[in-house]
Scaffold this motif. Structure first.
Motif, mmCIF file in Angstrom:
data_model
loop_
_atom_site.group_PDB
_atom_site.id
_atom_site.type_symbol
_atom_site.label_atom_id
_atom_site.label_comp_id
_atom_site.label_asym_id
_atom_site.label_seq_id
_atom_site.Cartn_x
_atom_site.Cartn_y
_atom_site.Cartn_z
ATOM 1 N N VAL A 63 -0.091 -31.763 -1.733
ATOM 2 C CA VAL A 63 -1.452 -31.310 -2.057
ATOM 3 C C VAL A 63 -1.669 -31.490 -3.551
ATOM 4 O O VAL A 63 -0.861 -31.048 -4.361
ATOM 5 N N VAL A 64 -2.749 -32.179 -3.903
ATOM 6 C CA VAL A 64 -3.081 -32.420 -5.304
ATOM 7 C C VAL A 64 -4.339 -31.621 -5.625
ATOM 8 O O VAL A 64 -5.314 -31.667 -4.874
ATOM 9 N N VAL A 65 -4.301 -30.869 -6.721
ATOM 10 C CA VAL A 65 -5.476 -30.089 -7.116
ATOM 11 C C VAL A 65 -6.241 -30.864 -8.182
ATOM 12 O O VAL A 65 -5.664 -31.331 -9.161
ATOM 13 N N GLU A 66 -7.555 -31.029 -7.956
ATOM 14 C CA GLU A 66 -8.391 -31.734 -8.935
ATOM 15 C C GLU A 66 -9.473 -30.789 -9.424
ATOM 16 O O GLU A 66 -10.169 -30.176 -8.617
ATOM 17 N N LEU A 67 -9.620 -30.698 -10.739
ATOM 18 C CA LEU A 67 -10.678 -29.866 -11.310
ATOM 19 C C LEU A 67 -11.961 -30.690 -11.323
ATOM 20 O O LEU A 67 -12.139 -31.570 -12.159
ATOM 21 N N THR A 68 -12.840 -30.454 -10.362
ATOM 22 C CA THR A 68 -14.052 -31.273 -10.233
ATOM 23 C C THR A 68 -15.290 -30.572 -10.767
ATOM 24 O O THR A 68 -16.277 -31.219 -11.069
ATOM 25 N N GLY A 69 -15.270 -29.244 -10.856
ATOM 26 C CA GLY A 69 -16.514 -28.513 -11.100
ATOM 27 C C GLY A 69 -17.250 -28.332 -9.782
ATOM 28 O O GLY A 69 -16.812 -28.819 -8.737
ATOM 29 N N GLU A 70 -18.370 -27.607 -9.849
ATOM 30 C CA GLU A 70 -19.185 -27.404 -8.643
ATOM 31 C C GLU A 70 -19.711 -28.747 -8.157
ATOM 32 O O GLU A 70 -20.040 -29.614 -8.967
ATOM 33 N N ILE A 71 -19.809 -28.915 -6.849
ATOM 34 C CA ILE A 71 -20.442 -30.109 -6.290
ATOM 35 C C ILE A 71 -21.906 -29.758 -6.033
ATOM 36 O O ILE A 71 -22.200 -28.849 -5.253
ATOM 37 N N ARG A 72 -22.795 -30.432 -6.716
ATOM 38 C CA ARG A 72 -24.227 -30.089 -6.607
ATOM 39 C C ARG A 72 -25.015 -31.281 -6.106
ATOM 40 O O ARG A 72 -24.601 -32.428 -6.307
ATOM 41 N N PRO A 73 -26.168 -31.021 -5.486
ATOM 42 C CA PRO A 73 -27.049 -32.141 -5.170
ATOM 43 C C PRO A 73 -27.345 -32.886 -6.474
ATOM 44 O O PRO A 73 -27.503 -32.265 -7.512
ATOM 45 N N MET A 74 -27.397 -34.192 -6.406
ATOM 46 C CA MET A 74 -27.555 -34.970 -7.651
ATOM 47 C C MET A 74 -28.978 -35.335 -7.818
ATOM 48 O O MET A 74 -29.441 -36.389 -7.498
ATOM 49 N N SER A 75 -29.690 -34.698 -8.021
ATOM 50 C CA SER A 75 -29.991 -33.567 -8.810
ATOM 51 C C SER A 75 -30.100 -32.153 -8.353
ATOM 52 O O SER A 75 -30.252 -31.951 -7.192
ATOM 53 N N PRO A 76 -30.061 -31.241 -9.380
ATOM 54 C CA PRO A 76 -29.994 -29.817 -9.058
ATOM 55 C C PRO A 76 -31.277 -29.294 -8.399
ATOM 56 O O PRO A 76 -32.324 -29.824 -8.650
ATOM 57 N N LEU A 116 -11.288 -39.588 1.170
ATOM 58 C CA LEU A 116 -11.941 -39.808 2.462
ATOM 59 C C LEU A 116 -11.943 -38.520 3.264
ATOM 60 O O LEU A 116 -11.134 -37.617 3.017
ATOM 61 N N ASN A 117 -12.848 -38.491 4.248
ATOM 62 C CA ASN A 117 -12.848 -37.396 5.221
ATOM 63 C C ASN A 117 -12.955 -36.026 4.550
ATOM 64 O O ASN A 117 -12.352 -35.054 4.999
ATOM 65 N N ALA A 118 -13.736 -35.969 3.475
ATOM 66 C CA ALA A 118 -13.787 -34.744 2.681
ATOM 67 C C ALA A 118 -14.639 -33.660 3.346
ATOM 68 O O ALA A 118 -15.672 -33.947 3.943
ATOM 69 N N THR A 119 -14.162 -32.433 3.215
ATOM 70 C CA THR A 119 -14.962 -31.257 3.534
ATOM 71 C C THR A 119 -15.437 -30.699 2.201
ATOM 72 O O THR A 119 -14.608 -30.399 1.343
ATOM 73 N N VAL A 120 -16.751 -30.624 1.990
ATOM 74 C CA VAL A 120 -17.263 -30.132 0.701
ATOM 75 C C VAL A 120 -18.424 -29.176 0.916
ATOM 76 O O VAL A 120 -19.216 -29.335 1.846
ATOM 77 N N SER A 121 -18.509 -28.195 0.017
ATOM 78 C CA SER A 121 -19.606 -27.237 0.055
ATOM 79 C C SER A 121 -20.610 -27.566 -1.045
ATOM 80 O O SER A 121 -20.222 -27.763 -2.194
ATOM 81 N N VAL A 122 -21.890 -27.626 -0.677
ATOM 82 C CA VAL A 122 -22.952 -27.968 -1.618
ATOM 83 C C VAL A 122 -24.080 -26.955 -1.461
ATOM 84 O O VAL A 122 -24.506 -26.670 -0.336
ATOM 85 N N THR A 123 -24.568 -26.424 -2.592
ATOM 86 C CA THR A 123 -25.644 -25.429 -2.540
ATOM 87 C C THR A 123 -26.986 -26.087 -2.855
ATOM 88 O O THR A 123 -27.099 -26.854 -3.817
ATOM 89 N N TYR A 124 -27.990 -25.790 -2.023
ATOM 90 C CA TYR A 124 -29.320 -26.396 -2.161
ATOM 91 C C TYR A 124 -30.366 -25.372 -2.578
ATOM 92 O O TYR A 124 -30.301 -24.209 -2.170
ATOM 93 N N ASP A 125 -31.365 -25.852 -3.346
ATOM 94 C CA ASP A 125 -32.509 -25.020 -3.712
ATOM 95 C C ASP A 125 -33.595 -25.115 -2.630
ATOM 96 O O ASP A 125 -33.634 -26.092 -1.868
ATOM 97 N N ASN A 126 -34.511 -24.121 -2.629
ATOM 98 C CA ASN A 126 -35.579 -24.116 -1.625
ATOM 99 C C ASN A 126 -36.855 -24.797 -2.100
ATOM 100 O O ASN A 126 -37.806 -24.960 -1.338
ATOM 101 N N GLU A 127 -36.900 -25.197 -3.353
ATOM 102 C CA GLU A 127 -37.977 -26.036 -3.896
ATOM 103 C C GLU A 127 -37.545 -26.455 -5.296
ATOM 104 O O GLU A 127 -36.467 -26.065 -5.745
ATOM 105 N N CYS A 128 -38.368 -27.253 -5.968
ATOM 106 C CA CYS A 128 -38.020 -27.718 -7.308
ATOM 107 C C CYS A 128 -37.788 -26.522 -8.224
ATOM 108 O O CYS A 128 -38.678 -25.668 -8.362
ATOM 109 N N ALA A 129 -36.600 -26.450 -8.826
ATOM 110 C CA ALA A 129 -36.230 -25.337 -9.713
ATOM 111 C C ALA A 129 -36.397 -23.978 -9.041
ATOM 112 O O ALA A 129 -36.696 -22.983 -9.691
ATOM 113 N N GLY A 130 -36.219 -23.949 -7.737
ATOM 114 C CA GLY A 130 -36.424 -22.713 -6.986
ATOM 115 C C GLY A 130 -35.136 -21.925 -6.791
ATOM 116 O O GLY A 130 -34.147 -22.138 -7.490
ATOM 117 N N GLY A 131 -35.162 -21.010 -5.816
ATOM 118 C CA GLY A 131 -33.990 -20.203 -5.508
ATOM 119 C C GLY A 131 -33.073 -20.934 -4.540
ATOM 120 O O GLY A 131 -33.376 -22.039 -4.075
#
Lengths: 83, 371
Positions: free
Chosen positions: A70-83, B285-300
């Motif tokens: 298991v390799v740990v990578e410091l990526t930061g939060e994964i966010r929609p590109m853009s926020p 590959l085959n990544a499980t990732v968590s991503v947080t979304y806003d409810n509108e532009c610059a919203g909550g």
């Protein structure tokens, strides 16, 4: 028996990931887990993505899962590109 | 979605820095500023140094860019932009040389260049193709675009019109759910994204939030891929004559209609609003990732989505993918008719994340438009 299990007895790494991704993501600051390779370019490993550096969190991440490193990578939060 | 205000703030801070550099010159130096263009011998000398050292400097994530500037005495110098928020900014600055082959080095602390990874003033990029300008129709993809009403809470947002797909014989622009239709609350703009809404080029972020300065290139067909499915996608039916029907993408050209699965170390490229044409390699590959979304532009916060089976791409210093590139198509890095690999939608300053393209196409019942 578990101690002398050979590499060939390991499950496919994708199945290992599917079996363990939830428990790894439940560790605080873990934002992702993927299948990758070590720097040797061929050894399959699990990559754990961390939102922030936190020694306490890193201690909770196992060094091996079902025989895969298991390799740990410091990526930061994964966010929609853009926020 | 990408809010513009932060960018405007940092731009004006940057402008203030430039003015503070130039004021003394305009007040006291005899040659007008215009003389210091790229035909000036001293400027050219620093440009040569800049071209030589920039790739190495840019490997440090704390260094955001370089430019040819002038010092208070009006002498051309190499300006290095350092991220003011970097924990080790001081260390990075101390490690920089005072001069390189006779050219002085001057440090500017700056905010992250969030809106443009290759800002026009940073130089060295050599890109002549604008991914943010309003195009003469029919437009190519890989360009700035978004939902025409993506303005709320004092911000406007946008992303990339990435590629062209077809369902049956009808063609649609493919982008992300969170670029076209993630406004799901009345909130700050008293509206929600609805099928039939105009999709514009460029996006509001590149036209001072004024849709009258953009052009309508399609109409939204809401797909509500999130939060329930495993893809972040949305489509807009193209307006007649407004979009290249061969699906050409800026700096990539026409692509293949077939797709290819991602592989570790596979070379990939994309064409997007913010970082333009950029190249990288698949790292996970085959990544499980968590991503947080806003409810509108610059919203909550609307929801946090855990995706499975995703593709991870190396993104050191956000050079491959940055805010505003959402919706870009990731293709294999070959010169002609590349096959699509993924739909880019999320990331950090070290890693970019793509939906495998086949998951997107099967969710939509679509195929890529290409050769």
């Amino acid at each position: 028996m578990a101690q002398n299990s050979s590499a060939s007895s390991k499950r496919d790494i994708n199945a290992v990931l599917a079996a363990h991704d939830k428990e790894l993501l439940a560790i605080p600051d873990v934002v992702g887990v993927s299948v990758g390779v070590l720097e040797d370019g061929r050894t399959a490993c699990l990559k754990v993505m961390l939102a922030r550096k936190n020694p306490e969190t890193e201690r909770k991440i196992p060094n091996l899962v079902e025989g895969y490193p298991v390799v740990v990578e410091l990526t930061g939060e994964i966010r929609p590109m853009s926020p | 979605m990408f809010p513009i205000n932060r960018f405007i703030r940092s731009f004006f801070k940057f402008l203030a820095a430039i003015v503070s550099v130039f004021l003394p010159i305009s007040a006291f130096a005899s040659p007008p500023i215009g003389v210091l263009d790229d035909t000036h011998a001293a400027i050219r000398a620093v440009m040569a140094v800049q071209g030589e050292v920039t790739p190495d400097l840019m490997r440090q994530p704390e260094i955001l860019g370089t430019a040819v500037g002038v010092d208070a005495a009006g002498t051309p110098v190499l300006t290095v932009y350092v991220d003011r928020d970097a924990a080790n900014a001081g260390e990075v600055i101390r490690s920089l040389p005072r001069d390189v082959r006779g050219a002085g080095v001057q440090v500017h602390l700056t905010d992250k260049f969030r809106a443009m990874a290759k800002p026009p003033w940073a130089g060295g990029g050599g890109h002549s193709v604008s991914h943010t300008a309003k195009q003469t129709p029919p437009i190519q993809l890989g360009t700035s675009g978004g939902w025409s009403k993506d303005l709320a809470n004092g911000y406007c947002c946008g992303g990339t019109l990435g590629s062209l797909v077809k369902i049956g014989s009808t063609q649609y622009i493919l982008s992300n759910y969170h670029v076209f239709e993630s406004d799901i609350v009345s909130g700050g703009n008293n509206t929600v994204a609805t099928t039939g809404d105009p999709i514009i080029q460029p996006g509001l972020i590149d036209v001072n939030c004024n849709k009258n300065n953009a052009q309508t290139v399609g109409t939204l067909v809401k797909k509500s891929s999130l939060p329930n499915s495993n893809v972040d996608c949305s489509i807009a039916q193209i307006s007649s004559g407004m979009v290249r029907t061969d699906g050409a993408i800026l700096e990539i050209g026409t692509i293949s209609s077939s797709t290819v699965s991602a592989a570790i170390n596979q070379a990939v490229k994309k064409s997007g609003r913010t970082t333009g044409l950029s190249h990288s390699a698949v790292s996970g590959l085959n990544a499980t990732v968590s991503v947080t979304y806003d409810n509108e532009c610059a919203g909550g916060t609307a929801f946090t989505k855990t995706f499975t089976g995703q593709t991870v791409i190396a993104n050191s210093g956000s050079k491959f993918l940055n805010s505003g590139d959402s919706g870009s198509l990731m293709v294999e890095d070959v010169a002609t008719s590349p096959r699509a690999v993924g739909l880019l939608y999320a990331g950090s300053s070290t890693s970019a994340i793509a939906n495998p393209i086949n998951q997107v196409l099967s969710f939509l019942g679509a195929t890529m438009v290409g050769n």
